[in-house]
Design an enzyme around this catalytic site. Structure first.
Site, PDB file in Angstrom:
ATOM      1  CG  ASP A 218       0.921   2.144  -0.893  1.00 47.53           C
ATOM      2  OD1 ASP A 218       1.595   2.500   0.084  1.00 47.53           O
ATOM      3  OD2 ASP A 218      -0.285   2.471  -1.062  1.00 47.53           O
ATOM      4  CB  ILE A 219      -3.735  -0.635  -1.225  1.00 43.29           C
ATOM      5  CG1 ILE A 219      -4.973  -1.334  -1.716  1.00 43.29           C
ATOM      6  CG2 ILE A 219      -4.072   0.545  -0.332  1.00 43.29           C
ATOM      7  CD1 ILE A 219      -5.773  -2.017  -0.615  1.00 43.29           C
TER       8      ILE A 219
ATOM      9  CG  ASN B 288       5.816   8.933   5.669  1.00 44.04           C
ATOM     10  OD1 ASN B 288       6.607   9.792   5.315  1.00 44.04           O
ATOM     11  ND2 ASN B 288       4.860   8.486   4.860  1.00 44.04           N
TER      12      ASN B 288
ATOM     13  N   GLY C 162       2.653  11.899   8.532  1.00 43.17           N
ATOM     14  CA  GLY C 162       1.865  11.135   7.574  1.00 43.17           C
ATOM     15  C   GLY C 162       1.838   9.645   7.814  1.00 43.17           C
ATOM     16  CD  GLN C 163       4.596   5.363  11.412  1.00 43.23           C
ATOM     17  OE1 GLN C 163       5.221   6.177  12.088  1.00 43.23           O
ATOM     18  NE2 GLN C 163       4.797   4.056  11.495  1.00 43.23           N
TER      19      GLN C 163
ATOM     20  CG  HIS D 136       5.173   1.283   6.204  1.00 40.29           C
ATOM     21  ND1 HIS D 136       4.596   1.439   7.445  1.00 40.29           N
ATOM     22  CD2 HIS D 136       4.803   2.365   5.485  1.00 40.29           C
ATOM     23  CE1 HIS D 136       3.914   2.566   7.470  1.00 40.29           C
ATOM     24  NE2 HIS D 136       4.027   3.162   6.296  1.00 40.29           N
TER      25      HIS D 136
ATOM     26  CG  HIS E 189       6.182   4.650   1.624  1.00 44.92           C
ATOM     27  ND1 HIS E 189       4.880   4.603   1.171  1.00 44.92           N
ATOM     28  CD2 HIS E 189       6.102   4.917   2.952  1.00 44.92           C
ATOM     29  CE1 HIS E 189       4.045   4.841   2.186  1.00 44.92           C
ATOM     30  NE2 HIS E 189       4.761   5.042   3.272  1.00 44.92           N
TER      31      HIS E 189
HETATM   32  P1  AMP Z   1       2.159   5.587   5.831  1.00 40.63           P
HETATM   33  O1  AMP Z   1       1.188   6.700   5.503  1.00 40.63           O
HETATM   34  O2  AMP Z   1       3.598   5.957   5.648  1.00 40.63           O
HETATM   35  O3  AMP Z   1       1.878   4.950   7.181  1.00 40.63           O
HETATM   36  O4  AMP Z   1       1.915   4.490   4.720  1.00 40.63           O
HETATM   37  C1  AMP Z   1       0.919   3.519   4.813  1.00 40.63           C
HETATM   38  C2  AMP Z   1       0.709   3.018   3.410  1.00 40.63           C
HETATM   39  O5  AMP Z   1       0.052   1.786   3.464  1.00 40.63           O
HETATM   40  C3  AMP Z   1      -0.145   3.956   2.550  1.00 40.63           C
HETATM   41  O6  AMP Z   1       0.626   4.382   1.422  1.00 40.63           O
HETATM   42  C4  AMP Z   1      -1.332   3.071   2.150  1.00 40.63           C
HETATM   43  O7  AMP Z   1      -1.766   3.307   0.828  1.00 40.63           O
HETATM   44  C5  AMP Z   1      -0.773   1.677   2.339  1.00 40.63           C
HETATM   45  N1  AMP Z   1      -1.738   0.644   2.626  1.00 40.63           N
HETATM   46  C6  AMP Z   1      -2.754   0.684   3.523  1.00 40.63           C
HETATM   47  N2  AMP Z   1      -3.420  -0.482   3.530  1.00 40.63           N
HETATM   48  C7  AMP Z   1      -2.807  -1.292   2.627  1.00 40.63           C
HETATM   49  C8  AMP Z   1      -3.017  -2.634   2.183  1.00 40.63           C
HETATM   50  N3  AMP Z   1      -4.003  -3.404   2.670  1.00 40.63           N
HETATM   51  N4  AMP Z   1      -2.191  -3.121   1.226  1.00 40.63           N
HETATM   52  C9  AMP Z   1      -1.209  -2.363   0.716  1.00 40.63           C
HETATM   53  N5  AMP Z   1      -0.935  -1.109   1.107  1.00 40.63           N
HETATM   54  C10 AMP Z   1      -1.725  -0.571   2.049  1.00 40.63           C
END
Ligand code: AMP
Ligand code: ZN
Length: 119
Positions: free
Chosen positions: A35-36, A92, A98-99, A105, A107
């Site tokens: 995760d970024i 999520n 929070g999605q 995906h 986590h």
């Molecule tokens: P959610 O809030 O459950 O939809 O999670 C989306 C996740 O994607 C968040 O934790 C972000 O930090 C992560 N995210 C968004 N863009 C990227 C990216 N380019 N590379 C890796 N993780 C990302």
């Protein structure tokens, strides 16, 4: 069509190699990358290569891939050595929960004390 790549989907673009990511594991059906914006020492996202918006639609449309996703979450935890201490798999579903990316995906969070219930 369900499962088809979406050109406007960030995670489809990671699957396609168009957006860089720190990939930690790959299978025929899944990709796992860091995760970024990590919320724990281990914070890895496991995604199916096919596009479904959330966990329930993946399970309905491609049940074997949904199983692959969960198995890979466990493999990531083992690879990251967080499996002995316990880890959390979070899926999520919906903006209200929070999605923010509407490509399912999981986590995988670990490496620190994880309280329950979460904040
Ligand atoms: P959610 O809030 O459950 O939809 O999670 C989306 C996740 O994607 C968040 O934790 C972000 O930090 C992560 N995210 C968004 N863009 C990227 C990216 N380019 N590379 C890796 N993780 C990302
Ligand atoms: Zn997608």
């Amino acid at each position: 069509m369900a499962g088809e790549p979406q050109s406007d989907c960030l995670f489809c673009r990671i699957v396609a190699g168009e957006v860089p990511a720190t990939i930690v594991r790959e299978t025929e059906t899944t990709v796992a990358f860091r995760d970024i914006n990590p919320q724990a020492p281990t914070h890895v996202l496991v995604i199916p290569r096919v596009h479904y918006p959330d966990a329930a639609s993946l399970a309905a449309g491609a049940p074997t891939v949904a199983a692959d996703l969960l198995r890979e979450a466990g493999e990531v935890a083992a690879q990251e050595k967080t499996d002995a201490d316990g880890y959390r798999i979070v899926l999520n579903t919906g903006a209200g929960a929070g999605q923010t990316v509407f490509h399912v995906h999981a986590h995988v969070l670990g490496g620190r004390g994880l309280t329950w219930p979460p904040g």
